[in-house]
Design a protein around this motif. Structure first.
Motif, PDB file in Angstrom:
ATOM      1  N   ALA A 139      47.086  40.492  38.137  1.00 53.82           N
ATOM      2  CA  ALA A 139      47.027  39.376  39.328  1.00 53.82           C
ATOM      3  C   ALA A 139      46.310  40.139  40.296  1.00 53.82           C
ATOM      4  CB  ALA A 139      48.347  38.926  39.584  1.00 53.82           C
ATOM      5  N   ALA A 140      46.578  41.527  40.699  1.00 51.96           N
ATOM      6  CA  ALA A 140      45.915  42.117  41.759  1.00 51.96           C
ATOM      7  C   ALA A 140      44.631  42.403  41.414  1.00 51.96           C
ATOM      8  CB  ALA A 140      46.708  43.494  41.978  1.00 51.96           C
ATOM      9  N   VAL A 141      44.176  42.798  40.184  1.00 51.33           N
ATOM     10  CA  VAL A 141      42.675  43.026  39.882  1.00 51.33           C
ATOM     11  C   VAL A 141      41.970  42.085  40.091  1.00 51.33           C
ATOM     12  CG1 VAL A 141      41.289  43.849  37.929  1.00 51.33           C
ATOM     13  CG2 VAL A 141      43.240  45.220  38.556  1.00 51.33           C
ATOM     14  N   TRP A 142      42.173  40.841  39.170  1.00 55.66           N
ATOM     15  CA  TRP A 142      41.523  39.581  39.560  1.00 55.66           C
ATOM     16  C   TRP A 142      41.860  38.520  40.616  1.00 55.66           C
ATOM     17  CZ3 TRP A 142      42.399  37.840  33.688  1.00 55.66           C
ATOM     18  CH2 TRP A 142      41.716  38.592  32.856  1.00 55.66           C
ATOM     19  N   LYS A 143      42.863  39.230  41.605  1.00 53.11           N
ATOM     20  CA  LYS A 143      42.912  38.253  42.749  1.00 53.11           C
ATOM     21  C   LYS A 143      43.447  36.848  42.377  1.00 53.11           C
ATOM     22  CE  LYS A 143      40.940  39.062  46.747  1.00 53.11           C
ATOM     23  NZ  LYS A 143      40.010  39.163  47.719  1.00 53.11           N
ATOM     24  N   SER A 154      50.984  37.583  46.178  1.00 50.48           N
ATOM     25  CA  SER A 154      51.840  38.339  46.910  1.00 50.48           C
ATOM     26  C   SER A 154      53.258  38.444  46.131  1.00 50.48           C
ATOM     27  CB  SER A 154      52.144  37.188  48.161  1.00 50.48           C
ATOM     28  OG  SER A 154      50.961  36.905  48.614  1.00 50.48           O
ATOM     29  N   PHE A 155      54.215  39.022  46.668  1.00 53.06           N
ATOM     30  CA  PHE A 155      55.408  39.346  46.217  1.00 53.06           C
ATOM     31  C   PHE A 155      56.600  39.158  47.099  1.00 53.06           C
ATOM     32  CE2 PHE A 155      58.879  42.134  44.947  1.00 53.06           C
ATOM     33  CZ  PHE A 155      58.993  42.238  43.528  1.00 53.06           C
ATOM     34  N   LEU A 156      57.646  38.693  46.591  1.00 52.01           N
ATOM     35  CA  LEU A 156      58.804  38.304  47.409  1.00 52.01           C
ATOM     36  C   LEU A 156      60.154  38.840  46.599  1.00 52.01           C
ATOM     37  CD1 LEU A 156      58.355  34.601  48.573  1.00 52.01           C
ATOM     38  CD2 LEU A 156      57.914  36.597  49.835  1.00 52.01           C
ATOM     39  N   GLN A 157      60.787  39.558  47.317  1.00 54.79           N
ATOM     40  CA  GLN A 157      62.209  39.919  46.754  1.00 54.79           C
ATOM     41  C   GLN A 157      63.355  39.146  47.418  1.00 54.79           C
ATOM     42  OE1 GLN A 157      63.141  43.988  47.500  1.00 54.79           O
ATOM     43  NE2 GLN A 157      64.977  44.001  46.288  1.00 54.79           N
ATOM     44  N   ILE A 158      63.725  38.425  46.866  1.00 55.45           N
ATOM     45  CA  ILE A 158      64.779  37.447  47.792  1.00 55.45           C
ATOM     46  C   ILE A 158      66.102  38.066  47.179  1.00 55.45           C
ATOM     47  CG2 ILE A 158      65.634  34.962  47.816  1.00 55.45           C
ATOM     48  CD1 ILE A 158      62.858  34.307  47.308  1.00 55.45           C
ATOM     49  N   GLU A 159      67.107  38.507  48.135  1.00 55.58           N
ATOM     50  CA  GLU A 159      68.464  38.792  47.796  1.00 55.58           C
ATOM     51  C   GLU A 159      69.292  37.534  47.771  1.00 55.58           C
ATOM     52  OE1 GLU A 159      68.314  41.722  51.033  1.00 55.58           O
ATOM     53  OE2 GLU A 159      68.516  43.281  49.418  1.00 55.58           O
ATOM     54  N   VAL A 160      70.028  37.366  46.644  1.00 55.07           N
ATOM     55  CA  VAL A 160      70.876  35.928  46.531  1.00 55.07           C
ATOM     56  C   VAL A 160      72.046  36.637  45.944  1.00 55.07           C
ATOM     57  CG1 VAL A 160      68.991  34.585  46.523  1.00 55.07           C
ATOM     58  CG2 VAL A 160      69.858  35.827  44.232  1.00 55.07           C
ATOM     59  N   PRO A 161      73.321  36.019  46.218  1.00 55.90           N
ATOM     60  CA  PRO A 161      74.465  35.925  45.352  1.00 55.90           C
ATOM     61  C   PRO A 161      74.577  35.165  44.109  1.00 55.90           C
ATOM     62  CG  PRO A 161      74.885  34.278  46.988  1.00 55.90           C
ATOM     63  CD  PRO A 161      73.355  34.948  47.214  1.00 55.90           C
ATOM     64  N   ARG A 162      75.416  35.571  43.267  1.00 62.04           N
ATOM     65  CA  ARG A 162      75.366  34.948  41.953  1.00 62.04           C
ATOM     66  C   ARG A 162      76.945  34.648  41.710  1.00 62.04           C
ATOM     67  NH1 ARG A 162      74.724  38.182  36.784  1.00 62.04           N
ATOM     68  NH2 ARG A 162      77.062  38.366  36.750  1.00 62.04           N
ATOM     69  N   TYR A 163      77.332  33.336  41.795  1.00 63.63           N
ATOM     70  CA  TYR A 163      78.621  32.575  42.041  1.00 63.63           C
ATOM     71  C   TYR A 163      79.364  32.949  40.689  1.00 63.63           C
ATOM     72  CZ  TYR A 163      78.010  30.728  46.700  1.00 63.63           C
ATOM     73  OH  TYR A 163      77.956  30.580  47.910  1.00 63.63           O
ATOM     74  N   GLY A 202      57.836  45.791  31.145  1.00 66.12           N
ATOM     75  CA  GLY A 202      56.584  46.122  31.032  1.00 66.12           C
ATOM     76  C   GLY A 202      55.567  44.963  31.230  1.00 66.12           C
ATOM     77  N   THR A 203      55.906  43.669  30.806  1.00 64.28           N
ATOM     78  CA  THR A 203      55.409  42.397  31.013  1.00 64.28           C
ATOM     79  C   THR A 203      55.096  42.138  32.431  1.00 64.28           C
ATOM     80  OG1 THR A 203      57.181  41.305  30.621  1.00 64.28           O
ATOM     81  CG2 THR A 203      56.060  41.320  28.707  1.00 64.28           C
ATOM     82  N   THR A 204      56.175  42.425  33.218  1.00 66.91           N
ATOM     83  CA  THR A 204      55.848  42.278  34.633  1.00 66.91           C
ATOM     84  C   THR A 204      54.962  43.296  35.203  1.00 66.91           C
ATOM     85  OG1 THR A 204      58.216  41.456  34.685  1.00 66.91           O
ATOM     86  CG2 THR A 204      57.341  42.253  36.767  1.00 66.91           C
ATOM     87  N   ALA A 205      54.927  44.453  34.905  1.00 70.14           N
ATOM     88  CA  ALA A 205      54.041  45.617  35.335  1.00 70.14           C
ATOM     89  C   ALA A 205      52.774  45.235  35.085  1.00 70.14           C
ATOM     90  CB  ALA A 205      54.447  46.930  34.925  1.00 70.14           C
ATOM     91  N   GLU A 206      52.358  44.733  33.968  1.00 68.09           N
ATOM     92  CA  GLU A 206      50.845  44.393  33.341  1.00 68.09           C
ATOM     93  C   GLU A 206      50.633  43.146  34.249  1.00 68.09           C
ATOM     94  OE1 GLU A 206      50.539  44.190  29.164  1.00 68.09           O
ATOM     95  OE2 GLU A 206      51.753  45.876  29.031  1.00 68.09           O
ATOM     96  N   SER A 207      51.342  42.152  34.176  1.00 68.22           N
ATOM     97  CA  SER A 207      51.141  40.901  35.309  1.00 68.22           C
ATOM     98  C   SER A 207      50.586  41.400  36.732  1.00 68.22           C
ATOM     99  CB  SER A 207      52.416  40.014  34.994  1.00 68.22           C
ATOM    100  OG  SER A 207      52.637  39.552  33.861  1.00 68.22           O
TER     101      SER A 207
END
Length: 322
Positions: free
Chosen positions: A160-164, A230-239, A151-156
């Protein structure tokens, strides 16, 4: 943007430093001399290096429990980090924070965070400060795919979008929230969910430093010119496993070996710059040796450093604004 030879070698050095640091921390954990647990970043180096490449000390990042790579990419001193992980007085946070709470405000590193989804609200505060003071600063919140459900992420995202706000939200998607596959825990498309807040979102190959850097450059430009988050989804491995005590039985040995062989951002970077004739392998090998020497020296110094003074246990607890 075409990168110079100096920029390219610095990018490789950053990624190699993260890899060597994490591999060595994994070895030191086996000795029993490191207090607590660690969450290793190995395999994800191009994400931290690419995102932080265009950031300066005046820009802010908030990290996760898997924060060593972000620290190094943002310029935090490796010697201080190693001492902090060993719980020594010479550590970045005087040995009081350990692996999950390394911070260096002078470098714009607001801290690793053991709270899943704890970084986005903090970074919105940093972004609001930059906007209010008109510094041109950018704030970046790193998180995992599991934190995107918080929920913290959704609120953020909404705030961020409302206040640009000049924020970049970065989800480092390694496919697992601890031992649970994101395929059974994350509903819908992550980027589409971010776009619902009215911000641009990109899915990026986290094995490709150049793709990460270019996507981040676009997001940084938007933030600096007042166009908002802006939003980035970065696909990574976890060794490694989720943390140092994770036996990682939810992935087969064959899967993990194939990941190391076929999904290595350092190998991909080396192949790309050598095949393009920008560097020869010997030049990159020299960087490898320099980094190994640096990490060895950091471990020696950390082991020899003094323990924190018990009399300082109550210092650095509260900030005085007087």
């Amino acid at each position: 943007m075409q990168l110079s030879r100096e920029e390219l070698i610095n990018a490789y050095r950053t990624m190699k430093t993260i890899r060597a640091f994490e591999e060595r921390v994994n070895q030191e954990m086996a000795t029993g001399d490191v207090p607590g647990a660690v969450h290793l970043y190995a395999g994800q180096e191009a994400s931290a290096a690419g995102v932080c490449f265009r950031l300066g000390d005046g820009d802010r990042i908030a990290s996760t429990h898997r924060g060593h790579g972000h620290c190094i990419a943002k310029g935090v001193d490796v010697n201080g980090m190693m001492a902090e992980i060993f719980g020594k007085a010479t550590g970045t946070c005087k040995g009081k924070g350990g692996s999950m709470h390394i911070a260096d405000l002078d470098r714009g590193m607001m801290g690793a965070n053991g709270i899943v989804g704890g970084g986005p609200p903090l970074i919105c505060g940093a972004a609001l400060t930059a906007k209010y003071r008109k510094t041109g600063g950018v704030a970046v919140a790193f998180m995992g795919d599991g934190a995107f459900n918080q929920g913290t992420t959704a609120e953020s995202l909404n705030l961020a979008a409302v206040w640009k706000l000049p924020v970049i939200f970065v989800v480092e998607d390694n496919g697992f929230g601890e031992a649970t596959s994101s395929a059974v825990a994350v509903a819908g498309d992550i980027c589409e969910r971010a776009r619902a807040y009215g911000m641009p979102a990109e899915k990026v190959d986290g094995l490709d430093f150049f793709a990460v850097e270019e996507a981040t450059a676009r997001a940084v430009a938007r933030a600096r010119t007042g166009e908002g988050p802006s939003f980035l989804q970065i696909e990574v491995p976890r060794y490694f496993g989720h943390f140092s005590g994770d036996t990682d039985t939810y992935r087969t040995p064959e899967e993990k070996e194939a990941m190391r062989q076929k999904r290595d951002c350092l190998k991909i970077f080396r192949e790309r710059v050598t095949q393009a004739g920008l560097f020869n392998p010997a030049e990159l090998d020299a960087v490898d040796r320099e980094v190994d020497t640096l990490i060895n020296a950091a471990v020696v110094a950390a082991r020899a450093a003094p323990q924190p003074d018990p009399r300082e246990v109550a210092t650095d607890v509260y900030v005085s604004y007087a």
